[in-house]
Scaffold this active site. Structure first.
Site, mmCIF file in Angstrom:
data_model
loop_
_atom_site.group_PDB
_atom_site.id
_atom_site.type_symbol
_atom_site.label_atom_id
_atom_site.label_comp_id
_atom_site.label_asym_id
_atom_site.label_seq_id
_atom_site.Cartn_x
_atom_site.Cartn_y
_atom_site.Cartn_z
ATOM 1 N N GLU B 114 -8.574 12.604 27.887
ATOM 2 C CA GLU B 114 -8.876 12.688 26.483
ATOM 3 C C GLU B 114 -8.328 11.556 25.928
ATOM 4 O O GLU B 114 -9.104 10.867 24.766
ATOM 5 C CB GLU B 114 -8.073 13.646 25.874
ATOM 6 N N GLU B 144 -10.799 13.146 20.081
ATOM 7 C CA GLU B 144 -10.462 12.638 21.153
ATOM 8 C C GLU B 144 -8.804 12.808 21.044
ATOM 9 O O GLU B 144 -7.971 12.988 21.697
ATOM 10 C CB GLU B 144 -10.990 11.752 21.961
ATOM 11 N N HIS B 147 -7.451 16.104 20.876
ATOM 12 C CA HIS B 147 -7.514 16.684 22.224
ATOM 13 C C HIS B 147 -6.427 16.223 23.048
ATOM 14 O O HIS B 147 -5.756 16.925 23.748
ATOM 15 C CB HIS B 147 -8.832 16.381 22.937
ATOM 16 N N GLU B 209 -18.614 15.178 29.847
ATOM 17 C CA GLU B 209 -18.616 16.393 28.831
ATOM 18 C C GLU B 209 -19.830 17.324 28.881
ATOM 19 O O GLU B 209 -19.409 18.734 28.977
ATOM 20 C CB GLU B 209 -18.596 15.717 27.628
ATOM 21 N N GLU B 243 -16.564 19.445 21.849
ATOM 22 C CA GLU B 243 -17.187 18.791 22.976
ATOM 23 C C GLU B 243 -18.660 18.872 22.566
ATOM 24 O O GLU B 243 -19.351 18.350 22.994
ATOM 25 C CB GLU B 243 -16.701 19.482 24.410
ATOM 26 N N HIS B 246 -20.093 16.097 20.991
ATOM 27 C CA HIS B 246 -20.064 15.017 22.050
ATOM 28 C C HIS B 246 -21.187 15.010 22.955
ATOM 29 O O HIS B 246 -21.774 14.106 23.143
ATOM 30 C CB HIS B 246 -18.584 14.761 22.754
#
Lengths: 138, 527
Positions: B114, B144, B147, B209, B243, B246
């Protein structure tokens, strides 16, 4: 054995030991195979559990019989052909409170497919948005 | 008093068209399309060979206000659960010890991924030209950071509440000696942030991801729940709620280059390299952690891999892009071989090198062995018998002086470290894809273990020069290396790592020293 091809343990996943080994390494399974399915993972919460029970397993399943929902401890695993759509305005009426797509996204844990929001709707589709056709705007 | 004509005009206009008292977030997003970033002077650390179109989208129509509200709700729910209900339930201590140890690896390593993803998505922000795509990358940078904190908090929580905090509290200090660290940094750092920006996006978003976070962050929660861990599902499923955006960023990156004729020259090679790079580490590491780090098994790892990697990522992402020239990765056949066997190879080497770790490992018991044999026919004859011999020789007992690493050397089972992936490899015991090959470059020997990594090394040998522990510590005695590499607990002598999870009969550096295990570099001795 389940008859829904989108079930968590459908097809090869129902096989064990040598039978699984044989199919896993079969020559025809050494390249990827295009799939029209989409997968949605929803983290369990009060709102999501109600949406599963009252919307996805009712109207969602009626509109798309290929849809399957499985309980995977902390999350719901959902797979369907084509697309899965959740109308968050309708969810808000069912929940009895304001509920937007951004509230829904709080518990959307994963998507396999092209997911997007439009107005009050969250949609995940097997279509290639931006390639096959333009991403829908409001 | 008379009003001015301008004020009257404004008043009349407002009477006819009342100003809205509230505006929907998606309407705001639409109006914001009018604005754009100033690209003059736009530069990036690593430019891209691809031409990125500037009409791609951010699929969730984020605006700052809704993004911030959404993320704050996530955090309130997560921290509320952990710091209130789960603390009263003593959740940190209800975790099966095997799984508590596996989480030392999972949460520490994911934290590193991350952290590097912050830089990776910032680099993509620099590279993209589409305003919406930049917006998506910008949100990803913030995600991120969140995370990284969340993974750190999992370790902090377990450090406070789990009965064996060593390894949760400060794993990073062992990174020089731990055999799993450098491979993790290859996929989580080098793969994400070094090289062509779009190639990094393919590594991070399209493969890392969209493919591997599903087993790593989603499926892991089912294993956690089965093994009494209610902490990890609460945090990891919350991480994964970002995610999906992402993955969409990665997809839009592909959309942005899809119409560039030159993209066809590079995309399939870059995709194959990214897939192999990521799978070479994640496939064995996740399978090892799930199956050997659990008491209660959910399903064979190869099935998890088949569902999330082959059927869903392969079919729904890569398969659907076939008509735009994206091909099935040619390394898939070898990846499937790895999905079946590589985690068993890694488990054996991880157990053999246990003193260098930052977590406790346990031998498969009779129930585990029956499960492995049922799901991986041939497992017992190849691996099970070795574990039984190690147990009989006293590998768990600090008084035995028996170290499996020495057993491997005595039996001629040399362990090499693959130069590209940094994954350890024992050619005489391996059932995963590949075989040993040694190259020389700049007066140094390099072990490579598969066709795909070898191709990458041959095209850029200068990129893969990381020294491995056998080279670094050749001639050094193991207990000295452990002390120097900070692999001991706060008493200064008990190892953080242990070859069992009993909580007693803990190995110390004195026990290791008695075994007189000296590192040797297999490459130096290779003829």
């Amino acid at each position: 054995m389940t008859t829904n091809k989108n079930a968590y343990n459908a097809g090869i996943m129902a096989k064990e030991g040598k039978a699984f080994h044989e199919e896993f390494f079969a020559e025809e399974n050494q390249v990827v195979k295009e799939s029209e399915a989409v997968v949605l993972v929803l983290m369990k919460s009060d709102e999501i559990d109600a949406i599963i029970d009252e919307m996805i397993l009712k109207d969602g399943k009626a509109e798309n019989p290929s849809l399957t929902v499985e309980d995977k401890a902390g999350y719901w695993w959902i797979k369907a052909d084509g697309k899965i759509e959740v109308d968050t305005h309708e969810a808000g009426e069912m929940l009895g409170k304001s509920f937007t797509v951004y509230d829904f996204l709080v518990n959307v844990s994963s998507t396999i497919g092209r997911a997007y929001t439009i107005g009050d709707k969250f949609i995940i589709t097997s279509e290639l948005m931006g390639l096959d056709r333009k991403l829908t705007d409001i | 008093m008379a009003i001015s004509s301008a004020t009257k005009a404004a008043t009349d206009a407002l009477s006819a068209n009342r100003a809205p008292t509230s505006v929907g977030a998606q309407e705001v997003h639409k109006w914001m399309q009018e604005f754009n970033w100033d690209f003059k002077g736009n530069s990036t650390k690593y430019p891209t060979k691809y031409k990125m179109a500037n009409d791609t989208k951010e699929q969730f129509k984020l605006i700052a206000k809704e993004y911030a509200r959404m993320e704050s709700v996530k955090d309130e729910r997560q921290f509320g659960t952990l710091l209130d209900g789960l603390t009263r339930l003593d959740a940190g201590n209800r975790v099966h010890p095997r799984w508590g140890e596996a989480m030392k690896v999972v949460s520490n390593f994911l934290e590193s991924g991350e952290y590097n993803a912050i830089a990776a998505s910032a680099m993509l922000w620099d590279s993209a030209t589409a305003a919406e795509q930049k917006n998506g990358y910008l949100a990803q940078v913030l995600d991120e950071i969140r995370h990284t904190n969340q993974c750190g908090f999992v370790n902090y929580y377990f450090s406070k509440h789990y009965h064996d905090p060593a390894g949760h509290n400060d794993a990073r200090r062992t990174r020089t000696i731990g055999p799993l660290w450098k491979g993790m940094k290859r996929v989580f750092a080098d793969g994400f942030i070094s090289g062509d920006a779009v190639e990094c996006s393919i590594n991070l978003q399209l493969v890392g991801e969209a493919c591997f976070t599903n087993p790593l962050i989603v499926a892991v929660t089912e294993w956690a729940s089965a093994n009494g861990d209610e902490v990890t599902p609460t945090v990891f499923l919350s991480i994964e709620t970002d995610e999906l955006r992402h993955m969409a960023n990665g997809y839009q990156t592909v959309v942005s280059i899809a119409n560039d004729p030159n993209a066809q020259k590079y995309l399939n090679a870059d995709l194959n390299n990214a897939f192999w790079t990521q799978q070479k580490y994640f496939t064995p590491a996740l399978g090892f952690l799930f199956e050997y780090g659990s008491k209660f098994k959910v399903e064979p790892w190869v099935k998890t891999w088949n569902r999330w990697v082959y059927e869903d990522w392969g079919g729904i992402w890569i398969g659907r892009l076939g008509k735009y020239g994206v091909k099935s990765p040619p390394s898939l056949r070898d990846a499937k071989q790895d999905a079946y066997w590589a985690h068993h190879d890694l488990a054996l080497i991880a157990y053999a090198t246990w003193p260098l770790g930052f977590f406790r490992l346990s031998l498969p018991d009779a129930e585990d062995m029956a499960w492995f044999e049922a799901n991986y026919p041939g497992w017992y004859d190849h691996y099970g018998k070795i574990y039984e011999e190690w147990k009989a020789l006293g590998c768990e007992d600090p008084k035995s002086g028996f170290l499996p690493l020495q057993w491997l050397a005595e039996k001629g089972h040399t362990v090499y470290i693959d130069r590209v992936s940094q994954v350890p490899f024992c050619p005489t015991l391996s059932k995963s894809a590949g075989s040993l090959r040694i190259h020389e470059y700049n007066g140094k020997k390099h072990a490579l273990t598969d066709d795909w990594g070898e191709r990458m090394w041959l095209s850029e040998p200068e990129r893969y020069e990381s020294q491995n522990i056998f080279e670094q510590y050749a001639g050094r005695e193991l207990s000295d290396v452990i002390i120097e590499g900070l692999g001991v607990r706060s008493d200064g002598k008990t190892l953080i790592a242990q070859p069992h999870v009993d909580g007693k009969n803990l190995w110390t550096v004195d026990d290791i020293k008695r075994a007189n295990c000296v590192f040797s570099d297999p490459l130096a001795n290779f003829k």
